[in-house]
Motif scaffolding. Structure first.
Motif, short mmCIF file in Angstrom:
data_model
loop_
_atom_site.label_atom_id
_atom_site.label_comp_id
_atom_site.label_asym_id
_atom_site.label_seq_id
_atom_site.Cartn_x
_atom_site.Cartn_y
_atom_site.Cartn_z
N VAL A 177 0.83 -1.20 0.00
CA VAL A 177 0.00 0.00 0.00
C VAL A 177 0.86 1.26 0.00
O VAL A 177 0.43 2.32 -0.47
CB VAL A 177 -1.00 -0.01 1.18
N ARG A 178 2.08 1.16 0.51
CA ARG A 178 3.00 2.29 0.41
C ARG A 178 3.35 2.58 -1.04
O ARG A 178 3.57 3.74 -1.41
CB ARG A 178 4.28 2.00 1.20
N ASN A 179 3.43 1.53 -1.86
CA ASN A 179 3.74 1.73 -3.28
C ASN A 179 2.73 2.62 -3.98
O ASN A 179 3.02 3.19 -5.03
CB ASN A 179 3.77 0.38 -4.01
N LEU A 180 1.53 2.71 -3.43
CA LEU A 180 0.45 3.47 -4.07
C LEU A 180 0.43 4.94 -3.63
O LEU A 180 -0.42 5.70 -4.08
CB LEU A 180 -0.90 2.83 -3.73
N SER A 181 1.35 5.32 -2.75
CA SER A 181 1.30 6.67 -2.19
C SER A 181 2.34 7.59 -2.81
O SER A 181 3.37 7.15 -3.32
CB SER A 181 1.49 6.62 -0.67
N PHE A 185 1.98 11.16 4.33
CA PHE A 185 1.03 11.72 5.29
C PHE A 185 -0.39 11.22 5.03
O PHE A 185 -1.14 10.97 5.97
CB PHE A 185 1.07 13.24 5.21
N TYR A 186 -0.77 11.06 3.78
CA TYR A 186 -2.14 10.65 3.48
C TYR A 186 -2.35 9.15 3.66
O TYR A 186 -3.48 8.71 3.87
CB TYR A 186 -2.52 11.08 2.06
N LEU A 187 -1.28 8.38 3.61
CA LEU A 187 -1.39 6.96 3.92
C LEU A 187 -1.52 6.75 5.41
O LEU A 187 -2.30 5.91 5.87
CB LEU A 187 -0.15 6.21 3.39
N ALA A 188 -0.76 7.52 6.18
CA ALA A 188 -0.79 7.41 7.65
C ALA A 188 -1.03 8.80 8.20
O ALA A 188 -0.09 9.48 8.63
CB ALA A 188 0.52 6.83 8.16
N ALA A 235 -3.10 13.54 -7.53
CA ALA A 235 -4.17 12.77 -8.17
C ALA A 235 -3.75 11.32 -8.37
O ALA A 235 -4.59 10.43 -8.52
CB ALA A 235 -4.55 13.40 -9.50
N LEU A 236 -2.43 11.06 -8.35
CA LEU A 236 -1.91 9.71 -8.51
C LEU A 236 -1.61 9.04 -7.17
O LEU A 236 -1.09 7.93 -7.14
CB LEU A 236 -0.63 9.74 -9.36
N ASP A 237 -1.94 9.73 -6.09
CA ASP A 237 -1.79 9.15 -4.75
C ASP A 237 -3.09 8.45 -4.38
O ASP A 237 -4.12 9.09 -4.20
CB ASP A 237 -1.45 10.24 -3.73
N TYR A 238 -3.05 7.14 -4.25
CA TYR A 238 -4.25 6.35 -3.96
C TYR A 238 -4.91 6.80 -2.66
O TYR A 238 -6.14 6.71 -2.52
CB TYR A 238 -3.86 4.87 -3.87
N TRP A 239 -4.11 7.29 -1.71
CA TRP A 239 -4.61 7.58 -0.37
C TRP A 239 -5.03 9.04 -0.19
O TRP A 239 -5.45 9.42 0.90
CB TRP A 239 -3.56 7.18 0.67
N ARG A 268 -10.51 2.67 6.13
CA ARG A 268 -9.18 2.67 5.53
C ARG A 268 -8.45 1.36 5.84
O ARG A 268 -7.75 0.81 4.98
CB ARG A 268 -8.36 3.85 6.05
N GLN A 269 -8.59 0.87 7.06
CA GLN A 269 -7.95 -0.38 7.43
C GLN A 269 -8.52 -1.54 6.62
O GLN A 269 -7.79 -2.44 6.19
CB GLN A 269 -8.12 -0.64 8.92
N GLN A 270 -9.82 -1.52 6.40
CA GLN A 270 -10.44 -2.56 5.57
C GLN A 270 -9.95 -2.48 4.12
O GLN A 270 -9.75 -3.50 3.47
CB GLN A 270 -11.97 -2.43 5.63
N THR A 271 -9.76 -1.26 3.65
CA THR A 271 -9.22 -1.08 2.30
C THR A 271 -7.81 -1.65 2.20
O THR A 271 -7.46 -2.32 1.21
CB THR A 271 -9.21 0.41 1.92
N ARG A 272 -6.99 -1.38 3.23
CA ARG A 272 -5.64 -1.95 3.28
C ARG A 272 -5.70 -3.46 3.12
O ARG A 272 -4.99 -4.05 2.31
CB ARG A 272 -5.00 -1.63 4.63
#
Length: 396
Positions: A177-181, A185-188, A235-239, A268-272
């Protein structure tokens, strides 16, 4: 009337209670309800600028325009030390560009689980592997909080400068999921404010396309965090979600804001979790493409590539059972995989999960040793062959 009065009193007490236990993250200025960041996910301006400036003054983990952040050459922070090449290790020293005579060199790339967060240098799996085999030298290119994309880019820029017979890319489930960020900050929410990161997106035919490289400069990054002028690359940041940046009037009701924030954090956790287990989803497909690129580029150097899968504490048994699809997906791409989950599940059954993991989820010295043992065992045939060619007097 009495019912309405009682309801009003309950709401007032709830509001006061929530306000009383709501805190402010000292580093980011984000309001927190326990461990949950309150919506909207937007730092305080003063804290955002201070966080950026503190990162510039860091003596170990420093901003890097190509990688987002990296380890400072000869850096030091408390017990953490780095070599002159910016690798975790003893200060001052630097590996030779070529493999030392009589040695087999392994270069390893990854996140905090490769870097060895939470344990002393001598307890990292890189150093413990060297102790298991005196003929092995391990170069530790791991960096805290990295994604697999950053690990690949570190191999390209830094790792290829040092010859090695074996290169290992270590992946922890969260790396998917980090690869998508683009902005961590928006991931965590409530976390890192010091930099954005590069990421790959899948282009035509599954080709890797690098974006946000170099990473956002100071003003553009901070303006985006503060919603002054949002950089188009977000716009390319999934989170990154626009609806998580607004402050509707009802957020002034702290109880309602906290409840909505807790629900959002759960979603968000369910999405992860969905991303961890969705074989055709972007997270797994992108991870496989990154691993395949790593393999191809390592083999082009005449070396051997492996992808090591480090189990997450919460997913150990699912990873060991084969329910976690990444190992099978990588093997379907003809990528050599070192899957540590079965060994971790077995050892956890014998000694307890707490013997392998620290309270924050990183590995104990024993967990690191188990990885070193599994690498030594899994690579034994390859290491024995390499030992014959690296011995003094052998034809090379």
């Amino acid at each position: 009337m009495k019912l309405l009065l009682a309801l009003a009193i309950c709401l007032a007490l709830t509001e006061l209670g929530v306000r009383a236990i709501t805190t402010t993250n000292s580093e980011t200025g984000v309001r927190m309800f326990g461990k949950v960041a309150l919506l909207p996910y937007r730092p305080e301006p003063q804290a955002a600028y201070a966080s950026w400036e503190n990162a510039q003054r860091s003596t170990y983990l420093v901003p890097d325009r190509e990688l987002g952040w990296s380890i400072k050459p000869n850096g030091r922070s408390g017990a953490l030390t780095a070599s002159a090449a910016g690798l975790r290790g003893a200060p001052g020293g630097a590996p030779s560009a070529s493999v030392p005579a009589g040695k087999i060199r392994l270069s390893v790339y990854g996140d905090s689980f490769t870097h060895g967060d939470g344990v002393a240098l001598e307890d990292t799996w890189a150093v413990q592997l060297e102790r298991l085999r005196a003929d092995v030298e391990v170069l530790n290119f791991g960096v805290p909080a990295y994604a697999a994309d950053q690990a690949l880019l570190r191999f390209r820029r830094d790792g290829r400068r040092f010859a090695a017979q074996v290169h290992i890319l270590a992946i922890w489930p969260e790396d998917l999921v980090r690869n998508l960020s683009v902005a961590r900050f928006y991931l965590a929410p409530g976390g890192n404010l010091s930099s954005s990161k590069p990421r790959f997106v899948l282009g035509p035919g599954g080709a890797l396309v690098l974006v946000n490289s170099p990473v956002l400069a100071r003003e553009e990054f901070l303006d985006s965090l503060l919603q002054k002028r949002v950089a188009p690359v977000l716009a390319l940041d999934y989170w990154y979600r626009e609806d998580e940046q607004s402050f509707p009037p009802y957020y002034h009701l702290h109880g309602l804001r906290a409840a909505l924030s807790v629900h959002n954090a759960y979603q968000r956790q369910q999405t992860r979790r969905r991303l961890y287990f969705e074989p055709e989803g972007e997270a797994l497909q992108l991870a496989a493409a990154i691993a395949a690129a790593f393999r191809d580029e390592v083999e082009a150097l005449g070396a051997r590539a492996y992808v090591a899968l480090i189990p997450m504490r919460e997913l150990v048994h699912e990873q060991a059972s084969g329910a976690f699809p990444l190992a099978g997906l990588l093997r379907s791409h003809a990528i050599e995989v070192l899957d540590f989950a079965p060994a971790f599940a077995s050892r956890a059954g014998e000694a307890g999960i707490g013997s392998l993991y620290l309270p924050d989820g990183h590995l104990t010295a024993l967990g690191n040793r188990l990885i070193a043992e599994e690498i030594a065992r899994g690579l034994a045939p390859q290491l024995e062959r390499l030992a014959l060619t690296s011995a003094p007097g052998s034809a090379r």
